[in-house]
Write a protein that holds these residues in place. Structure first.
Motif, PDB file in Angstrom:
ATOM      1  N   PHE A  98     -32.717 -23.621  -9.911  1.00 51.28           N
ATOM      2  CA  PHE A  98     -33.554 -24.659  -9.334  1.00 51.28           C
ATOM      3  C   PHE A  98     -34.038 -24.297  -8.362  1.00 51.28           C
ATOM      4  CE2 PHE A  98     -32.647 -27.971  -5.962  1.00 51.28           C
ATOM      5  CZ  PHE A  98     -33.499 -28.349  -5.872  1.00 51.28           C
ATOM      6  N   LYS A  99     -33.355 -23.607  -7.488  1.00 55.28           N
ATOM      7  CA  LYS A  99     -33.398 -23.436  -5.930  1.00 55.28           C
ATOM      8  C   LYS A  99     -34.913 -22.709  -5.644  1.00 55.28           C
ATOM      9  CE  LYS A  99     -29.760 -23.836  -3.298  1.00 55.28           C
ATOM     10  NZ  LYS A  99     -28.338 -23.835  -2.692  1.00 55.28           N
ATOM     11  N   GLU A 100     -35.389 -21.633  -6.662  1.00 55.58           N
ATOM     12  CA  GLU A 100     -36.489 -21.051  -6.646  1.00 55.58           C
ATOM     13  C   GLU A 100     -37.542 -21.627  -7.349  1.00 55.58           C
ATOM     14  OE1 GLU A 100     -34.442 -16.750  -8.807  1.00 55.58           O
ATOM     15  OE2 GLU A 100     -35.636 -17.776 -10.011  1.00 55.58           O
ATOM     16  N   ALA A 101     -36.927 -22.579  -8.091  1.00 55.56           N
ATOM     17  CA  ALA A 101     -38.780 -23.768  -8.513  1.00 55.56           C
ATOM     18  C   ALA A 101     -39.213 -24.506  -7.663  1.00 55.56           C
ATOM     19  CB  ALA A 101     -38.342 -24.258  -9.894  1.00 55.56           C
ATOM     20  N   TYR A 102     -37.909 -24.600  -6.604  1.00 53.55           N
ATOM     21  CA  TYR A 102     -37.908 -25.804  -5.270  1.00 53.55           C
ATOM     22  C   TYR A 102     -38.638 -24.935  -4.365  1.00 53.55           C
ATOM     23  CZ  TYR A 102     -36.977 -29.068  -1.542  1.00 53.55           C
ATOM     24  OH  TYR A 102     -36.920 -29.765  -0.220  1.00 53.55           O
ATOM     25  N   ARG A 103     -38.272 -24.089  -4.533  1.00 46.93           N
ATOM     26  CA  ARG A 103     -39.432 -22.566  -3.131  1.00 46.93           C
ATOM     27  C   ARG A 103     -40.915 -22.585  -3.337  1.00 46.93           C
ATOM     28  NH1 ARG A 103     -36.871 -18.409  -4.166  1.00 46.93           N
ATOM     29  NH2 ARG A 103     -34.656 -18.790  -3.148  1.00 46.93           N
ATOM     30  N   LYS A 104     -40.772 -22.798  -4.709  1.00 46.93           N
ATOM     31  CA  LYS A 104     -42.164 -21.868  -5.404  1.00 46.93           C
ATOM     32  C   LYS A 104     -42.796 -23.041  -5.303  1.00 46.93           C
ATOM     33  CE  LYS A 104     -42.801 -19.160  -8.738  1.00 46.93           C
ATOM     34  NZ  LYS A 104     -42.178 -18.796 -10.741  1.00 46.93           N
ATOM     35  N   GLU A 105     -42.365 -24.408  -4.985  1.00 46.42           N
ATOM     36  CA  GLU A 105     -43.421 -25.619  -5.173  1.00 46.42           C
ATOM     37  C   GLU A 105     -43.136 -25.991  -4.487  1.00 46.42           C
ATOM     38  OE1 GLU A 105     -42.346 -28.602  -8.473  1.00 46.42           O
ATOM     39  OE2 GLU A 105     -42.915 -30.307  -7.237  1.00 46.42           O
ATOM     40  N   LYS A 106     -42.050 -26.031  -3.452  1.00 43.72           N
ATOM     41  CA  LYS A 106     -42.870 -27.301  -1.805  1.00 43.72           C
ATOM     42  C   LYS A 106     -42.197 -26.101  -0.902  1.00 43.72           C
ATOM     43  CE  LYS A 106     -40.338 -30.740  -3.372  1.00 43.72           C
ATOM     44  NZ  LYS A 106     -40.947 -32.194  -3.713  1.00 43.72           N
ATOM     45  N   GLY A 107     -42.297 -24.818  -0.959  1.00 42.06           N
ATOM     46  CA  GLY A 107     -42.809 -23.408  -0.161  1.00 42.06           C
ATOM     47  C   GLY A 107     -41.908 -23.647   0.448  1.00 42.06           C
ATOM     48  N   LYS A 108     -41.095 -24.340   0.917  1.00 38.86           N
ATOM     49  CA  LYS A 108     -39.217 -23.863   1.549  1.00 38.86           C
ATOM     50  C   LYS A 108     -37.930 -23.604   1.186  1.00 38.86           C
ATOM     51  CE  LYS A 108     -39.295 -28.954   2.240  1.00 38.86           C
ATOM     52  NZ  LYS A 108     -39.393 -29.790   2.826  1.00 38.86           N
ATOM     53  N   GLU A 109     -37.565 -23.841   1.451  1.00 37.94           N
ATOM     54  CA  GLU A 109     -35.517 -23.258   1.091  1.00 37.94           C
ATOM     55  C   GLU A 109     -35.475 -24.196   0.527  1.00 37.94           C
ATOM     56  OE1 GLU A 109     -33.641 -20.206  -0.190  1.00 37.94           O
ATOM     57  OE2 GLU A 109     -36.998 -19.427   0.517  1.00 37.94           O
ATOM     58  N   PHE A 110     -34.333 -25.129  -0.182  1.00 41.58           N
ATOM     59  CA  PHE A 110     -34.091 -26.721  -0.305  1.00 41.58           C
ATOM     60  C   PHE A 110     -32.322 -26.197   0.514  1.00 41.58           C
ATOM     61  CE2 PHE A 110     -30.232 -28.941  -2.398  1.00 41.58           C
ATOM     62  CZ  PHE A 110     -31.060 -29.838  -2.869  1.00 41.58           C
ATOM     63  N   SER A 111     -32.709 -27.768   1.534  1.00 40.39           N
ATOM     64  CA  SER A 111     -31.482 -27.584   2.033  1.00 40.39           C
ATOM     65  C   SER A 111     -30.793 -28.569   2.337  1.00 40.39           C
ATOM     66  CB  SER A 111     -31.739 -27.265   3.539  1.00 40.39           C
ATOM     67  OG  SER A 111     -33.145 -27.956   4.229  1.00 40.39           O
ATOM     68  N   GLU A 112     -30.356 -29.547   0.906  1.00 39.17           N
ATOM     69  CA  GLU A 112     -29.724 -30.913   1.068  1.00 39.17           C
ATOM     70  C   GLU A 112     -28.380 -30.796   0.741  1.00 39.17           C
ATOM     71  OE1 GLU A 112     -32.135 -33.761  -1.540  1.00 39.17           O
ATOM     72  OE2 GLU A 112     -33.973 -33.229  -0.432  1.00 39.17           O
ATOM     73  N   PRO A 113     -27.414 -31.481   1.595  1.00 37.65           N
ATOM     74  CA  PRO A 113     -26.220 -32.054   1.252  1.00 37.65           C
ATOM     75  C   PRO A 113     -26.195 -31.824   0.250  1.00 37.65           C
ATOM     76  CG  PRO A 113     -27.231 -33.599   2.365  1.00 37.65           C
ATOM     77  CD  PRO A 113     -27.809 -32.927   2.694  1.00 37.65           C
ATOM     78  N   MET A 114     -24.664 -31.492  -0.268  1.00 42.65           N
ATOM     79  CA  MET A 114     -24.639 -31.748  -2.178  1.00 42.65           C
ATOM     80  C   MET A 114     -23.059 -32.209  -1.989  1.00 42.65           C
ATOM     81  SD  MET A 114     -27.794 -31.060  -3.655  1.00 42.65           S
ATOM     82  CE  MET A 114     -27.028 -30.780  -5.629  1.00 42.65           C
ATOM     83  N   PRO A 115     -23.024 -32.635  -3.422  1.00 39.17           N
ATOM     84  CA  PRO A 115     -21.625 -33.315  -3.022  1.00 39.17           C
ATOM     85  C   PRO A 115     -20.836 -31.574  -3.656  1.00 39.17           C
ATOM     86  CG  PRO A 115     -23.018 -34.276  -5.100  1.00 39.17           C
ATOM     87  CD  PRO A 115     -23.568 -33.419  -4.218  1.00 39.17           C
ATOM     88  N   GLU A 116     -19.244 -32.551  -3.319  1.00 41.80           N
ATOM     89  CA  GLU A 116     -18.635 -30.673  -3.334  1.00 41.80           C
ATOM     90  C   GLU A 116     -18.560 -30.160  -5.112  1.00 41.80           C
ATOM     91  OE1 GLU A 116     -14.583 -31.365  -2.448  1.00 41.80           O
ATOM     92  OE2 GLU A 116     -14.207 -29.268  -2.841  1.00 41.80           O
ATOM     93  N   ALA A 117     -19.017 -31.018  -6.069  1.00 40.27           N
ATOM     94  CA  ALA A 117     -18.891 -30.393  -7.364  1.00 40.27           C
ATOM     95  C   ALA A 117     -19.895 -29.312  -7.638  1.00 40.27           C
ATOM     96  CB  ALA A 117     -18.791 -32.026  -8.508  1.00 40.27           C
ATOM     97  N   CYS A 118     -20.849 -29.142  -6.553  1.00 41.45           N
ATOM     98  CA  CYS A 118     -22.316 -28.807  -6.621  1.00 41.45           C
ATOM     99  C   CYS A 118     -22.525 -27.423  -6.073  1.00 41.45           C
ATOM    100  CB  CYS A 118     -23.092 -29.577  -6.512  1.00 41.45           C
ATOM    101  SG  CYS A 118     -23.568 -30.684  -7.224  1.00 41.45           S
ATOM    102  N   THR A 119     -20.547 -27.293  -5.400  1.00 47.96           N
ATOM    103  CA  THR A 119     -20.529 -25.889  -4.281  1.00 47.96           C
ATOM    104  C   THR A 119     -19.367 -25.539  -4.605  1.00 47.96           C
ATOM    105  OG1 THR A 119     -20.446 -27.700  -2.468  1.00 47.96           O
ATOM    106  CG2 THR A 119     -22.359 -26.806  -2.734  1.00 47.96           C
ATOM    107  N   TRP A 120     -18.386 -26.153  -4.850  1.00 46.46           N
ATOM    108  CA  TRP A 120     -16.661 -25.919  -4.554  1.00 46.46           C
ATOM    109  C   TRP A 120     -16.907 -24.539  -5.189  1.00 46.46           C
ATOM    110  CZ3 TRP A 120     -13.069 -24.502  -8.582  1.00 46.46           C
ATOM    111  CH2 TRP A 120     -11.660 -24.174  -8.258  1.00 46.46           C
ATOM    112  N   GLU A 121     -16.248 -23.991  -4.492  1.00 47.81           N
ATOM    113  CA  GLU A 121     -15.458 -22.102  -5.539  1.00 47.81           C
ATOM    114  C   GLU A 121     -14.556 -21.840  -5.412  1.00 47.81           C
ATOM    115  OE1 GLU A 121     -17.344 -20.108  -6.666  1.00 47.81           O
ATOM    116  OE2 GLU A 121     -20.072 -21.006  -6.368  1.00 47.81           O
ATOM    117  N   SER A 122     -13.237 -20.932  -6.276  1.00 49.79           N
ATOM    118  CA  SER A 122     -12.359 -20.079  -6.132  1.00 49.79           C
ATOM    119  C   SER A 122     -12.188 -19.141  -6.588  1.00 49.79           C
ATOM    120  CB  SER A 122     -11.405 -21.153  -6.728  1.00 49.79           C
ATOM    121  OG  SER A 122      -9.884 -20.682  -6.654  1.00 49.79           O
ATOM    122  N   SER A 123     -11.959 -18.222  -6.019  1.00 50.40           N
ATOM    123  CA  SER A 123     -11.098 -16.819  -6.295  1.00 50.40           C
ATOM    124  C   SER A 123     -10.548 -16.395  -6.827  1.00 50.40           C
ATOM    125  CB  SER A 123     -12.294 -15.720  -6.146  1.00 50.40           C
ATOM    126  OG  SER A 123     -11.330 -15.724  -4.301  1.00 50.40           O
TER     127      SER A 123
END
Ligand code: FSO
Ligand code: SF4
Length: 552
Positions: A98-123
């Motif tokens: 998605f981020k690559e497609a966004y960058r291509k179309e908008k010419g900038k980085e995606f920077s909107e806040p996303m819900p935790e379910a989209c970003t949560w990580e654990s090692s």
């Protein structure tokens, strides 16, 4: 843990200490985390779709993940841990796309806040998965009505996902269904949606449930031909035998191929019974019939069946020690310490050698007498006798059809379905699909001018056949409204595929459905009010009360 997704939830409100189904709290937590991450994947997936990205790999993983969390599919913490590892990888991948497609179309980085379910990580692996899962389950949604609608939607999606997954396994696809799964799951992360928004999504899920069942019908009939009216023996024969349960026809076909000429008889169990009616499967002479009844009797029946057992999908119950060493799971099914037949690799067949060797090692399972039951009355066979059916309705030989499809289960109250079937007037025909039929398919209910009084269309997904039949009758009688047909709906539910079937019926505008054995615990009083006002849904009552309404 908190789970109230099936009809057998503790005290009719929800399982909190351990599942009545045998689900341990750690398994419940892992399943909750998996669903939460699937929502995160879906939101990235929807965003990617908005950028024009076509990616069925993500959608298919979402479908598999949903199917995994259906009641009685995967009870194995180890396999769930691996599925969460994979889900996190799928999420990272679609985020990147998605981020690559966004960058291509908008010419900038995606920077909107996303819900935790989209970003949560654990090692930290499974232990941290369990801890997080305990925080993101059903009760995470505070508002009772929004929670009810989100769960009604999610359970409908699980059923749709299961049917879609089966169709994809048989190489039949419809990416619009995968896209909808993601749209609907992502909506559960959106706190600005109202109850009305969710009601609309629930009905849209009904539309996609019809699509998914139609796709699976196409996949099954495209692969194995249209089911034919077939009389199925329910006993066993001398010689080694394997019992196959669940819904996956490709697993059965590959096992039949791999056992050909080896002197092993194959028997179906539970929801695999309809397989006996497909030309592409019944051509194997060692497919000898069906043993046993519905899923909830399996502990007794698997103990009685001397040979090994293959569980291809739900509904698996805790295996007793007496047969734990001869039951095998495959596909998405899992139980700790039970042998698992791995998935297909590089398009090659699954390797069923371990279960075949087990059958040969056990040897003769002994002959046992059984009755014969008739299967294979799906839409194609029914359309061949449609003139006969229409005539019978016109002359009054058939007064009504009663759709009694759905699931079977433990509840004593389900005796209702046996009693109702027995007491229905002789000019009424039962239309059924799913394991609910085992409540009455061994009764000798006779026929009306050659049309059996129990018309068994097949597995729960073959409720689609009943829908097709209803629509054909509506057309034949020139009716405007499906509710003007002489059809009553008396649906039995247990797990989430039945929720999908129910939503499909609502989407088609069917009113006055009787639902049993209990109303879902996840339906809040306000949501129930909406369902009653718009669809006249009602709980089953006593046989006498419902019978007088049906006859009246
Ligand atoms: Fe039954 Fe189980 Fe088919 Fe369900 S075996 S209860 S609705 O999985 O899927 O009807
Ligand atoms: Fe309880 Fe049903 Fe959930 Fe199992 S699936 S934990 S029995 S509500």
């Amino acid at each position: 843990m908190f789970c109230f997704q099936c009809s057998e939830s503790m005290k009719g409100t929800g399982c909190t200490v351990q599942g009545i189904c045998g689900k341990e709290p750690e398994v419940a937590d892992l399943q909750d985390l998996l669903i939460w991450i699937l929502k995160g994947i879906s939101l990235w997936g929807v965003k990617a779709q908005e950028m024009g990205v076509k990616d069925s790999e993500t959608g298919l993983y979402v479908a598999e993940g949903l199917f995994t969390t259906i009641t009685n599919v995967d009870f194995d913490p180890e396999s769930l841990g691996k599925k969460i590892d994979r889900a996190l990888n799928v999420r990272r991948r679609i985020e990147r796309i998605f981020k690559e497609a966004y960058r291509k179309e908008k010419g900038k980085e995606f920077s909107e806040p996303m819900p935790e379910a989209c970003t949560w990580e654990s090692s930290r692996g499974v232990e941290s998965y369990k801890a997080k899962g305990a925080q993101v389950g059903v009760l995470d949604t505070q508002d009772e009505d929004i929670r009810s609608l989100r769960e009604l939607l999610t359970y409908g999606l699980k059923g749709i996902a299961a049917y879609t997954d089966h169709a994809y396994i048989l190489k039949h696809s419809d990416n619009s269904i995968l896209d909808f799964l993601q749209e609907a799951l992502a909506s559960c992360l959106n706190d600005s949606l109202t109850a009305e928004d969710y009601v609309a999504l629930v009905l849209k899920a009904g539309e996609y449930a019809v699509k998914a069942m139609a796709l699976l019908d196409e996949a099954n009939t495209g692969s194995y031909g249209n089911p034919e009216i077939t009389s199925v023996y329910t006993g066993t024969y001398e010689g080694p035998g394997i019992l196959v349960s669940g819904h996956d026809l490709l697993d059965l076909e590959e096992l039949l191929k791999q056992t050909e000429g080896k002197g092993i008889n194959i028997y179906t169990h539970g929801e695999m019974l309809p397989a006996n009616g497909y030309p592409g499967l019944k051509k194997f002479s060692h497919l000898r019939g069906n043993f046993g009844t519905s899923w909830y009797n399996q502990q007794k029946e698997f103990e009685e069946f001397k040979g090994p057992i293959l569980m291809t999908t739900n509904c698996i119950q805790r295996p007793r020690e007496s047969y734990k060493d001869k039951i095998f799971t495959t596909g998405l099914v899992g139980w700790p310490e039970v042998s698992h037949i791995p998935n297909r690799v590089d398009g090659k067949e699954k390797d069923f050698t371990p279960i075949i060797e087990k059958a040969l090692e056990i040897g003769d399972i002994g002959a046992r007498p059984g009755k014969k039951i008739v299967v294979g009355l799906a839409h194609d066979q029914l359309s061949k006798v449609s003139d006969k059916i229409i005539d019978a309705v016109k002359t009054g030989a058939i007064k009504k059809f009663v759709v009694m499809g759905g699931c079977d289960g433990h509840a004593k109250k389900r005796q209702y379905y046996t009693d109702l079937a027995e007491r229905l007037p002789k000019d009424m025909v039962i239309l059924t699909a799913g394991c609910a039929k085992y409540r009455y398919n061994m009764l000798d209910l006779g026929d009306i001018g050659g049309i059996p009084r129990v018309v068994d269309a097949g597995q729960c997904n073959d409720s689609y056949s009943l829908v097709v039949t209803a629509l054909k009758l509506k057309e034949a009688f020139g009716l405007e409204d499906i509710n003007d047909l002489p059809i009553e709906y008396d649906i039995a539910w247990y797990e989430q595929k039945a929720v999908a079937v129910l939503l499909a019926l609502l989407y088609m505008g069917v009113k006055g459905i009787r639902l049993g054995p209990v109303l879902p615990a996840f339906i809040s009083p306000n949501v129930l009010k909406v369902l009653v006002e718009n669809f006249d849904i009602k709980p089953i009552r006593t046989v006498e009360e419902d019978l007088s309404e049906i006859v009246g």
